[in-house]
Design an enzyme around this catalytic site. Structure first.
Site, PDB file in Angstrom:
ATOM      1  N   ASP A 133      -3.608   3.411   3.698  1.00  0.00           N
ATOM      2  CA  ASP A 133      -2.382   2.828   3.141  1.00  0.00           C
ATOM      3  C   ASP A 133      -2.118   1.474   3.784  1.00  0.00           C
ATOM      4  O   ASP A 133      -2.076   1.365   5.013  1.00  0.00           O
ATOM      5  CB  ASP A 133      -1.190   3.767   3.383  1.00  0.00           C
ATOM      6  CG  ASP A 133      -0.006   3.418   2.482  1.00  0.00           C
ATOM      7  OD1 ASP A 133      -0.222   2.817   1.411  1.00  0.00           O
ATOM      8  OD2 ASP A 133       1.127   3.749   2.854  1.00  0.00           O
ATOM      9  N   HIS A 140       9.169  -5.499   1.075  1.00  0.00           N
ATOM     10  CA  HIS A 140       9.378  -4.222   1.764  1.00  0.00           C
ATOM     11  C   HIS A 140       9.173  -4.405   3.270  1.00  0.00           C
ATOM     12  O   HIS A 140       9.951  -3.883   4.089  1.00  0.00           O
ATOM     13  CB  HIS A 140       8.411  -3.170   1.221  1.00  0.00           C
ATOM     14  CG  HIS A 140       8.398  -1.880   2.007  1.00  0.00           C
ATOM     15  ND1 HIS A 140       9.387  -0.929   1.877  1.00  0.00           N
ATOM     16  CD2 HIS A 140       7.527  -1.398   2.934  1.00  0.00           C
ATOM     17  CE1 HIS A 140       9.116   0.088   2.683  1.00  0.00           C
ATOM     18  NE2 HIS A 140       7.995  -0.170   3.336  1.00  0.00           N
ATOM     19  N   ARG A 149      14.431  -5.218  13.586  1.00  0.00           N
ATOM     20  CA  ARG A 149      14.434  -6.471  14.340  1.00  0.00           C
ATOM     21  C   ARG A 149      15.044  -7.583  13.492  1.00  0.00           C
ATOM     22  O   ARG A 149      14.329  -8.412  12.924  1.00  0.00           O
ATOM     23  CB  ARG A 149      12.986  -6.899  14.696  1.00  0.00           C
ATOM     24  CG  ARG A 149      12.177  -5.905  15.508  1.00  0.00           C
ATOM     25  CD  ARG A 149      10.719  -6.355  15.603  1.00  0.00           C
ATOM     26  NE  ARG A 149      10.106  -6.491  14.294  1.00  0.00           N
ATOM     27  CZ  ARG A 149       9.573  -5.476  13.605  1.00  0.00           C
ATOM     28  NH1 ARG A 149       9.526  -4.275  14.115  1.00  0.00           N
ATOM     29  NH2 ARG A 149       9.072  -5.682  12.406  1.00  0.00           N
ATOM     30  N   GLU A 205       7.923   6.154  -1.651  1.00  0.00           N
ATOM     31  CA  GLU A 205       7.523   4.739  -1.623  1.00  0.00           C
ATOM     32  C   GLU A 205       6.767   4.443  -2.912  1.00  0.00           C
ATOM     33  O   GLU A 205       5.814   5.147  -3.263  1.00  0.00           O
ATOM     34  CB  GLU A 205       6.643   4.436  -0.404  1.00  0.00           C
ATOM     35  CG  GLU A 205       7.421   4.496   0.909  1.00  0.00           C
ATOM     36  CD  GLU A 205       6.641   3.970   2.111  1.00  0.00           C
ATOM     37  OE1 GLU A 205       5.387   3.904   2.035  1.00  0.00           O
ATOM     38  OE2 GLU A 205       7.290   3.637   3.123  1.00  0.00           O
ATOM     39  N   GLU A 207       4.143   2.592  -4.817  1.00  0.00           N
ATOM     40  CA  GLU A 207       2.940   1.829  -4.474  1.00  0.00           C
ATOM     41  C   GLU A 207       1.954   1.825  -5.628  1.00  0.00           C
ATOM     42  O   GLU A 207       1.974   2.702  -6.493  1.00  0.00           O
ATOM     43  CB  GLU A 207       2.250   2.429  -3.233  1.00  0.00           C
ATOM     44  CG  GLU A 207       3.177   2.543  -2.030  1.00  0.00           C
ATOM     45  CD  GLU A 207       2.437   2.756  -0.708  1.00  0.00           C
ATOM     46  OE1 GLU A 207       1.223   2.484  -0.647  1.00  0.00           O
ATOM     47  OE2 GLU A 207       3.099   3.209   0.245  1.00  0.00           O
ATOM     48  N   ASP A 239       4.003   7.383  -1.831  1.00  0.00           N
ATOM     49  CA  ASP A 239       3.763   7.691  -0.416  1.00  0.00           C
ATOM     50  C   ASP A 239       5.034   8.326   0.145  1.00  0.00           C
ATOM     51  O   ASP A 239       5.840   7.663   0.798  1.00  0.00           O
ATOM     52  CB  ASP A 239       3.401   6.389   0.314  1.00  0.00           C
ATOM     53  CG  ASP A 239       3.188   6.594   1.803  1.00  0.00           C
ATOM     54  OD1 ASP A 239       2.936   7.737   2.222  1.00  0.00           O
ATOM     55  OD2 ASP A 239       3.284   5.595   2.548  1.00  0.00           O
ATOM     56  N   ARG A 243      11.594   9.769   6.946  1.00  0.00           N
ATOM     57  CA  ARG A 243      11.984   8.634   7.802  1.00  0.00           C
ATOM     58  C   ARG A 243      12.437   9.058   9.193  1.00  0.00           C
ATOM     59  O   ARG A 243      12.261   8.310  10.163  1.00  0.00           O
ATOM     60  CB  ARG A 243      13.105   7.839   7.123  1.00  0.00           C
ATOM     61  CG  ARG A 243      12.768   7.277   5.768  1.00  0.00           C
ATOM     62  CD  ARG A 243      11.554   6.364   5.804  1.00  0.00           C
ATOM     63  NE  ARG A 243      11.287   5.810   4.471  1.00  0.00           N
ATOM     64  CZ  ARG A 243      10.179   5.148   4.179  1.00  0.00           C
ATOM     65  NH1 ARG A 243       9.231   4.952   5.094  1.00  0.00           N
ATOM     66  NH2 ARG A 243       9.993   4.678   2.968  1.00  0.00           N
ATOM     67  N   GLN A 246       9.302   9.873  11.062  1.00  0.00           N
ATOM     68  CA  GLN A 246       8.592   8.604  11.262  1.00  0.00           C
ATOM     69  C   GLN A 246       9.218   7.784  12.396  1.00  0.00           C
ATOM     70  O   GLN A 246       8.507   7.236  13.237  1.00  0.00           O
ATOM     71  CB  GLN A 246       8.635   7.801   9.951  1.00  0.00           C
ATOM     72  CG  GLN A 246       7.819   6.510   9.961  1.00  0.00           C
ATOM     73  CD  GLN A 246       7.859   5.788   8.601  1.00  0.00           C
ATOM     74  OE1 GLN A 246       8.507   6.242   7.655  1.00  0.00           O
ATOM     75  NE2 GLN A 246       7.171   4.669   8.513  1.00  0.00           N
ATOM     76  N   LYS A 259       4.041  11.100   7.074  1.00  0.00           N
ATOM     77  CA  LYS A 259       3.399  10.688   5.823  1.00  0.00           C
ATOM     78  C   LYS A 259       2.358  11.695   5.338  1.00  0.00           C
ATOM     79  O   LYS A 259       2.063  11.746   4.150  1.00  0.00           O
ATOM     80  CB  LYS A 259       2.670   9.352   6.045  1.00  0.00           C
ATOM     81  CG  LYS A 259       3.545   8.223   6.570  1.00  0.00           C
ATOM     82  CD  LYS A 259       4.212   7.507   5.426  1.00  0.00           C
ATOM     83  CE  LYS A 259       4.819   6.182   5.898  1.00  0.00           C
ATOM     84  NZ  LYS A 259       5.320   5.397   4.758  1.00  0.00           N
ATOM     85  N   THR A 263       1.040  12.933  -0.659  1.00  0.00           N
ATOM     86  CA  THR A 263       0.966  11.637  -1.339  1.00  0.00           C
ATOM     87  C   THR A 263       0.641  11.967  -2.792  1.00  0.00           C
ATOM     88  O   THR A 263      -0.300  12.721  -3.042  1.00  0.00           O
ATOM     89  CB  THR A 263      -0.159  10.764  -0.757  1.00  0.00           C
ATOM     90  OG1 THR A 263       0.023  10.656   0.656  1.00  0.00           O
ATOM     91  CG2 THR A 263      -0.173   9.369  -1.380  1.00  0.00           C
ATOM     92  N   THR A 366       4.398  -0.313  -0.027  1.00  0.00           N
ATOM     93  CA  THR A 366       5.544  -0.262  -0.938  1.00  0.00           C
ATOM     94  C   THR A 366       5.759  -1.617  -1.594  1.00  0.00           C
ATOM     95  O   THR A 366       5.795  -2.644  -0.917  1.00  0.00           O
ATOM     96  CB  THR A 366       6.816   0.126  -0.158  1.00  0.00           C
ATOM     97  OG1 THR A 366       6.535   1.323   0.556  1.00  0.00           O
ATOM     98  CG2 THR A 366       7.983   0.339  -1.090  1.00  0.00           C
ATOM     99  N   GLU A 380      15.302   1.201   1.872  1.00  0.00           N
ATOM    100  CA  GLU A 380      15.820  -0.131   1.577  1.00  0.00           C
ATOM    101  C   GLU A 380      17.111  -0.060   0.755  1.00  0.00           C
ATOM    102  O   GLU A 380      18.076  -0.765   1.034  1.00  0.00           O
ATOM    103  CB  GLU A 380      14.762  -0.933   0.806  1.00  0.00           C
ATOM    104  CG  GLU A 380      13.517  -1.225   1.625  1.00  0.00           C
ATOM    105  CD  GLU A 380      12.350  -1.664   0.762  1.00  0.00           C
ATOM    106  OE1 GLU A 380      11.544  -0.786   0.360  1.00  0.00           O
ATOM    107  OE2 GLU A 380      12.251  -2.863   0.470  1.00  0.00           O
TER     108      GLU A 380
HETATM  109 MN    MN Z   1       3.273   3.485   2.313  1.00  0.00          MN
END
Ligand code: MN
Length: 442
Positions: A133, A140, A149, A205, A207, A239, A243, A246, A259, A263, A366, A380
């Site tokens: 991936d 994204h 950040r 996600e 993709e 995907d 979260r 993760q 993940k 999928t 993504t 998002e």
């Molecule tokens: Mn992904």
């Protein structure tokens, strides 16, 4: 390479192909299907029907390179066809186009080999040896980086390297397979130690999936000028991402159990040839961005390595299904929003000598658009769950709830050409197994 198979005026004797939203005669996607009470086998989608390729080949209607390709696509997985490469796929496509066109003398022979798609089970088109991936959707990457950040959303490597990680092939599912909510370690910032339980922040996600065709020998990188010949086709890829799992596990080695539980792929392989009219230049890099390093730069790839595919995410909750309400669209974006071309992904992946094999799967990363209307994940859309989404029926979502169905769609349109689609990639979230939540879920 645009040829007679892309002619917008072409019509099929399979009547449902005429104006079909996904599978007119100009598409001819390949897949693996089981008819009612039948074994898995290769087929081509035409309108709302599927043509059995092995049976068609046994009638001797192909001939030459198309014959070999049809036989390679006629088994229980498409890997043998993927290994053959672009000339074989082109020969198969050209012959299929002629066989299915209005006026084909083979119509009476082939009509009994058509199965109503609605009565068939669709499987993964190939056995996936490895799944990788990428992270090539720059909007994204910026949106998610901003949450971590705000002062430096894109890390220093982003514009030099098509960043990726090795995913898990064993849990790649065909569209329609249910997706079990995973359990795992969660440690929200508000808690000092982690707990084990069902993910509270399950996400999707949006993709693009990339099917690898012919591979490369170990130790032999694929030059960027040859990368396109190693890409057999495309699909939609969800995907699924937990979260909360993760956020706790990803440092310093990246995604793992957040993940690898599932999928989902759309079942039809849209060939590179079918997408020829929808190639696009790679968007010019903004002033100040570095040019791709030499091994990732090729004039033809820059001129036509992009893909103009409109991509959408739709949500249908359990309440919406119960009330007979249609799915609601959450976002729309375009594969042109990728910062790296699919050819650059292939070349970078093999640049250390790593060998790709026919049937390997790449996720693009993504694909979000530049504005909120194009955000390709709930991470998002809801800003990590802080700004819940309100649906038309009044329901709210931070992340996915049990019973939610996510539907991905893809479509290509260009003036002067027939529009083609990808078919859907769907999955319904099922509740976590309570047996795997010894310390309590929820
Ligand atoms: Mn992904």
């Amino acid at each position: 390479m645009i040829d007679a198979t892309h002619d917008a005026g072409l019509r099929s004797w399979v009547e449902s192909a005429e104006g079909h939203a996904d599978f007119p005669i100009q598409n001819l996607p390949l897949g693996i299907f089981s008819p009612q009470d039948g074994a898995p086998r290769g087929g081509v989608a035409i309108g709302d029907r599927i043509l059995d390729l092995a049976q068609a080949a046994s009638l001797g209607v192909f001939g030459g390179a198309a014959e070999a390709a049809a036989r390679a696509a006629g088994g229980a997985c498409l890997n043998p066809l993927l290994a053959l490469g672009p000339p074989a796929r082109r020969a198969l496509r050209a012959r299929l186009s002629a066989l299915l066109a209005v006026g084909a003398p083979e119509r009476a022979l082939l009509a009994p080999l058509l199965h109503p798609a609605a009565d068939c089970t669709l499987h993964l088109p190939a056995t996936i040896g490895d799944y990788t991936d990428f992270f090539a959707g720059i909007h994204h990457a910026r949106n998610t980086g901003q949450q971590l950040r705000p002062e430096n959303p894109l890390l220093a490597n982003y514009k030099y390297i098509p960043v990726g990680y090795h995913g898990r092939a064993s849990s790649v599912l065909a569209s329609g397979a249910p997706v079990r909510r995973p359990c795992g370690q969660r440690k929200p910032a508000s808690e000092s130690v982690p707990s084990v339980g069902a993910s509270r922040n399950l996400d999707y996600e949006l993709e693009l999936g990339i099917w690898i065709g012919p591979g490369n020998a170990l130790g032999s990188p694929i030059p960027i000028g040859e990368a396109a010949a190693h890409i057999a086709g495309f699909c939609l890829l969800n995907d699924w991402s937990a979260r909360d799992i993760q956020g706790w596990e990803y440092q310093p080695l990246g995604p793992f159990l957040a993940k690898s539980f599932a999928t989902s792929l759309s079942p039809w392989l849209i060939t590179a040839e079918a997408l020829a009219p929808f190639r696009a230049p790679m968007p010019p890099r903004p002033a100040g961005d570095p040019a791709p390093l030499d091994y990732l730069h090729d004039a033809a790839d820059q001129a036509a390595g992009g893909l103009d595919i409109t991509l959408e995410v739709w949500l249908r909750t359990l309440s919406m299904r119960t009330a007979g309400l249609p799915a609601e669209r959450l976002s729309q974006s375009n594969a042109r929003d990728l910062y790296w071309s699919v050819g650059q992904m292939v070349t970078h992946h093999s640049s250390n000598g790593c060998n790709l094999r026919p049937g390997d799967m790449f996720g693009s990363g993504t694909i979000s658009g530049p504005t909120a209307a194009g955000f390709g994940s709930l991470l998002e859309i809801t800003q990590g769950g802080r700004a819940p989404l309100t649906l038309a029926n009044g329901e709210n979502r931070r992340f996915l709830e049990d019973g939610d169905e996510i539907i991905l769609r893809g479509r290509c349109e260009r003036e002067g050409f027939a529009s083609i689609g990808f078919g859907a990639c769907t999955g319904v979230v099922e509740p976590a197994f309570s047996t795997t939540t010894p310390h309590g879920a929820g």
